[in-house]
Design a protein around this motif. Structure first.
Motif, mmCIF file in Angstrom:
data_model
loop_
_atom_site.group_PDB
_atom_site.id
_atom_site.type_symbol
_atom_site.label_atom_id
_atom_site.label_comp_id
_atom_site.label_asym_id
_atom_site.label_seq_id
_atom_site.Cartn_x
_atom_site.Cartn_y
_atom_site.Cartn_z
ATOM 1 N N GLN A 55 9.194 -12.403 -6.170
ATOM 2 C CA GLN A 55 8.295 -13.538 -6.358
ATOM 3 C C GLN A 55 7.906 -14.180 -5.031
ATOM 4 O OE1 GLN A 55 10.699 -15.845 -9.112
ATOM 5 N NE2 GLN A 55 9.431 -15.233 -10.853
ATOM 6 N N LYS A 56 8.779 -14.041 -4.030
ATOM 7 C CA LYS A 56 8.540 -14.670 -2.732
ATOM 8 C C LYS A 56 7.889 -13.726 -1.723
ATOM 9 C CE LYS A 56 12.606 -17.695 -3.182
ATOM 10 N NZ LYS A 56 13.918 -18.023 -2.582
ATOM 11 N N MET A 57 7.506 -12.554 -2.160
ATOM 12 C CA MET A 57 6.954 -11.570 -1.227
ATOM 13 C C MET A 57 5.758 -12.091 -0.448
ATOM 14 S SD MET A 57 7.150 -7.794 -2.840
ATOM 15 C CE MET A 57 6.449 -7.209 -1.308
ATOM 16 N N CYS A 58 4.914 -12.864 -1.119
ATOM 17 C CA CYS A 58 3.685 -13.320 -0.463
ATOM 18 C C CYS A 58 3.940 -14.408 0.577
ATOM 19 C CB CYS A 58 2.686 -13.812 -1.498
ATOM 20 S SG CYS A 58 3.326 -15.077 -2.596
ATOM 21 N N SER A 59 5.185 -14.882 0.685
ATOM 22 C CA SER A 59 5.511 -15.891 1.700
ATOM 23 C C SER A 59 6.137 -15.264 2.943
ATOM 24 C CB SER A 59 6.467 -16.939 1.114
ATOM 25 O OG SER A 59 7.710 -16.344 0.758
ATOM 26 N N ALA A 60 6.202 -13.920 2.984
ATOM 27 C CA ALA A 60 6.816 -13.233 4.127
ATOM 28 C C ALA A 60 5.952 -13.344 5.378
ATOM 29 C CB ALA A 60 7.038 -11.760 3.791
ATOM 30 N N SER A 61 6.596 -13.197 6.527
ATOM 31 C CA SER A 61 5.875 -13.202 7.803
ATOM 32 C C SER A 61 5.134 -11.897 8.015
ATOM 33 C CB SER A 61 6.856 -13.437 8.964
ATOM 34 O OG SER A 61 7.550 -14.642 8.805
ATOM 35 N N ILE A 62 5.745 -10.810 7.529
ATOM 36 C CA ILE A 62 5.143 -9.492 7.733
ATOM 37 C C ILE A 62 5.746 -8.505 6.738
ATOM 38 C CG2 ILE A 62 6.846 -8.659 9.413
ATOM 39 C CD1 ILE A 62 4.431 -7.470 10.993
ATOM 40 N N ASN A 63 4.996 -7.455 6.422
ATOM 41 C CA ASN A 63 5.489 -6.349 5.600
ATOM 42 C C ASN A 63 5.623 -5.098 6.458
ATOM 43 O OD1 ASN A 63 5.624 -7.657 3.017
ATOM 44 N ND2 ASN A 63 3.395 -7.539 2.877
ATOM 45 N N ILE A 64 6.683 -4.342 6.217
ATOM 46 C CA ILE A 64 6.921 -3.101 6.945
ATOM 47 C C ILE A 64 6.581 -1.918 6.047
ATOM 48 C CG2 ILE A 64 8.639 -1.666 8.116
ATOM 49 C CD1 ILE A 64 7.991 -4.225 9.604
ATOM 50 N N VAL A 65 5.682 -1.066 6.510
ATOM 51 C CA VAL A 65 5.270 0.118 5.757
ATOM 52 C C VAL A 65 6.202 1.271 6.104
ATOM 53 C CG1 VAL A 65 3.397 1.750 5.326
ATOM 54 C CG2 VAL A 65 2.876 -0.653 5.786
ATOM 55 N N ALA A 66 7.063 1.645 5.145
ATOM 56 C CA ALA A 66 8.030 2.705 5.385
ATOM 57 C C ALA A 66 7.531 4.077 4.942
ATOM 58 C CB ALA A 66 9.353 2.381 4.686
ATOM 59 N N SER A 67 6.443 4.104 4.180
ATOM 60 C CA SER A 67 5.841 5.367 3.753
ATOM 61 C C SER A 67 4.399 5.108 3.349
ATOM 62 C CB SER A 67 6.626 5.979 2.577
ATOM 63 O OG SER A 67 6.525 5.153 1.436
ATOM 64 N N VAL A 68 3.625 6.180 3.251
ATOM 65 C CA VAL A 68 2.211 6.052 2.880
ATOM 66 C C VAL A 68 2.056 5.396 1.514
ATOM 67 C CG1 VAL A 68 0.081 7.328 2.473
ATOM 68 C CG2 VAL A 68 1.629 8.068 4.277
ATOM 69 N N SER A 69 3.027 5.618 0.633
ATOM 70 C CA SER A 69 2.931 5.076 -0.721
ATOM 71 C C SER A 69 2.900 3.554 -0.755
ATOM 72 C CB SER A 69 4.104 5.576 -1.565
ATOM 73 O OG SER A 69 5.344 5.137 -1.031
ATOM 74 N N ALA A 70 3.311 2.906 0.342
ATOM 75 C CA ALA A 70 3.342 1.440 0.387
ATOM 76 C C ALA A 70 1.982 0.831 0.719
ATOM 77 C CB ALA A 70 4.370 0.979 1.420
ATOM 78 N N LEU A 71 1.039 1.640 1.170
ATOM 79 C CA LEU A 71 -0.234 1.098 1.654
ATOM 80 C C LEU A 71 -1.004 0.260 0.634
ATOM 81 C CD1 LEU A 71 -1.743 3.835 4.002
ATOM 82 C CD2 LEU A 71 -1.086 1.501 4.588
ATOM 83 N N PRO A 72 -1.175 0.714 -0.619
ATOM 84 C CA PRO A 72 -1.913 -0.127 -1.573
ATOM 85 C C PRO A 72 -1.289 -1.507 -1.750
ATOM 86 C CG PRO A 72 -1.656 2.085 -2.428
ATOM 87 C CD PRO A 72 -0.790 2.006 -1.207
ATOM 88 N N THR A 73 0.041 -1.555 -1.729
ATOM 89 C CA THR A 73 0.746 -2.822 -1.903
ATOM 90 C C THR A 73 0.531 -3.753 -0.725
ATOM 91 O OG1 THR A 73 2.461 -1.744 -3.234
ATOM 92 C CG2 THR A 73 3.006 -3.867 -2.251
ATOM 93 N N VAL A 74 0.770 -3.254 0.486
ATOM 94 C CA VAL A 74 0.666 -4.131 1.655
ATOM 95 C C VAL A 74 -0.771 -4.562 1.917
ATOM 96 C CG1 VAL A 74 2.757 -3.186 2.709
ATOM 97 C CG2 VAL A 74 0.542 -2.166 3.262
ATOM 98 N N ARG A 75 -1.712 -3.692 1.594
ATOM 99 C CA ARG A 75 -3.119 -4.063 1.770
ATOM 100 C C ARG A 75 -3.513 -5.168 0.802
ATOM 101 N NH1 ARG A 75 -5.455 2.114 2.532
ATOM 102 N NH2 ARG A 75 -5.269 2.186 4.821
ATOM 103 N N LYS A 76 -2.995 -5.098 -0.418
ATOM 104 C CA LYS A 76 -3.277 -6.126 -1.402
ATOM 105 C C LYS A 76 -2.644 -7.452 -1.000
ATOM 106 C CE LYS A 76 -5.149 -7.168 -5.400
ATOM 107 N NZ LYS A 76 -6.621 -7.145 -5.569
ATOM 108 N N LEU A 77 -1.433 -7.404 -0.480
ATOM 109 C CA LEU A 77 -0.759 -8.620 -0.026
ATOM 110 C C LEU A 77 -1.474 -9.246 1.174
ATOM 111 C CD1 LEU A 77 2.969 -7.525 -0.411
ATOM 112 C CD2 LEU A 77 1.876 -9.446 -1.582
ATOM 113 N N GLU A 78 -2.017 -8.398 2.039
ATOM 114 C CA GLU A 78 -2.756 -8.927 3.176
ATOM 115 C C GLU A 78 -4.076 -9.542 2.718
ATOM 116 O OE1 GLU A 78 -3.576 -7.442 7.640
ATOM 117 O OE2 GLU A 78 -4.502 -6.164 6.114
ATOM 118 N N GLU A 79 -4.752 -8.860 1.813
ATOM 119 C CA GLU A 79 -6.051 -9.331 1.334
ATOM 120 C C GLU A 79 -5.938 -10.650 0.565
ATOM 121 O OE1 GLU A 79 -9.439 -7.945 -1.942
ATOM 122 O OE2 GLU A 79 -7.995 -6.483 -1.167
#
Length: 254
Positions: free
Chosen positions: A106-130
């Motif tokens: 629930q608190k993911m969107c309050s993070a300072s940064i997300n770390i992409v550990a694999s290509v599969s994480a890209l849709p998630t981190v892009r959505k969180l950034e957007e």
């Protein structure tokens, strides 16, 4: 026909599970597709009802690690090392893979940064950034030396077959250690075009892999899952680095 496998097993089939089923059921097991294997599980987890899960709040000095699954090549040691390094900079380090409860998600969107550990994480981190302005960066963990790489000629050509984030990191380390030859990365699963170099390839199947090796003129060294050694394409050495999404756990002794 793409994705037709004649010599390789169906991807993501855990050999131990298949063998167990065959032994107890005494039947022919037919595996259809690899949905949910690389990336799809994480994409579904994130996009399913995500607006109801996240709670907006003030930014915290925390980091989310996303995509560090065993199917993406992340071992427990590798994950522990990455978390230890990040804990020097952040008050809280959360990995989706091993310790993220619903409150942390629930608190993911309050993070300072997300770390992409694999290509599969890209849709998630892009959505969180957007939607929430949370930036992301690629995991850059110093990886253990590949067993057998001491035989490599530093001017020789190398093909790395496996998950793109990890294999790109190996390529970076090779160059840092003085390797000047051609180093390519390919994978049977998802790859991000922006992270690919000339000669890299997203493979559609085993015929595509054979064709790729011929087009590239082969390599002196190939690093990849032991199931790929049968296809040749190397002049000197094939170094076994099991990819759990390809050969399952029975061939993974790392």
């Amino acid at each position: 026909m793409k994705n037709l496998f004649k010599r390789l097993p169906t991807f993501s089939a855990d050999y131990s599970g298949v063998c167990n089923a065959i032994q107890h059921m005494r039947c022919l097991i037919i595996l259809h597709g690899q949905g949910g294997c690389i990336g799809e599980v994480e994409k579904r987890q994130f996009f399913w009802n995500w607006k109801k899960i996240f709670q907006t709040g003030k930014k915290e000095n925390r980091v989310n690690i996303i995509g560090d699954t065993c199917l993406s090549g992340w071992t427990e040691d590798r994950r522990t090392n990455l978390k230890s390094n990040l804990q020097r900079q952040y008050d809280k380090v959360i990995s989706w893979n091993d310790n993220a409860g619903i409150e942390e998600l629930q608190k993911m969107c309050s993070a300072s940064i997300n770390i992409v550990a694999s290509v599969s994480a890209l849709p998630t981190v892009r959505k969180l950034e957007e939607d929430y302005g949370v930036p992301y960066m690629i995991a850059e963990e110093e990886l253990k030396e590949i067993k057998g790489m001491e035989v490599f000629n530093k001017t020789g050509s190398i093909l790395l077959v496996g998950e793109q984030v990890i294999m790109n990191q190996y390529r970076k380390q090779f160059r840092k250690n003085g390797y000047t030859g051609r180093i390519s990365v390919c994978n049977f699963f998802e790859m991000n075009l922006e992270w690919m170099e000339e000669g890299d390839c997203r493979l559609e199947g085993e015929d595509d892999y054979i064709k790729y090796l011929k087009e590239q003129g082969g390599y002196e060294y190939i690093v990849g899952d032991p199931l790929l050694e049968q296809f040749g394409g190397y002049q000197k050495e094939f170094i076994n680095v099991p990819q759990i999404a390809l050969s399952g756990r029975l061939l993974n002794d790392r």
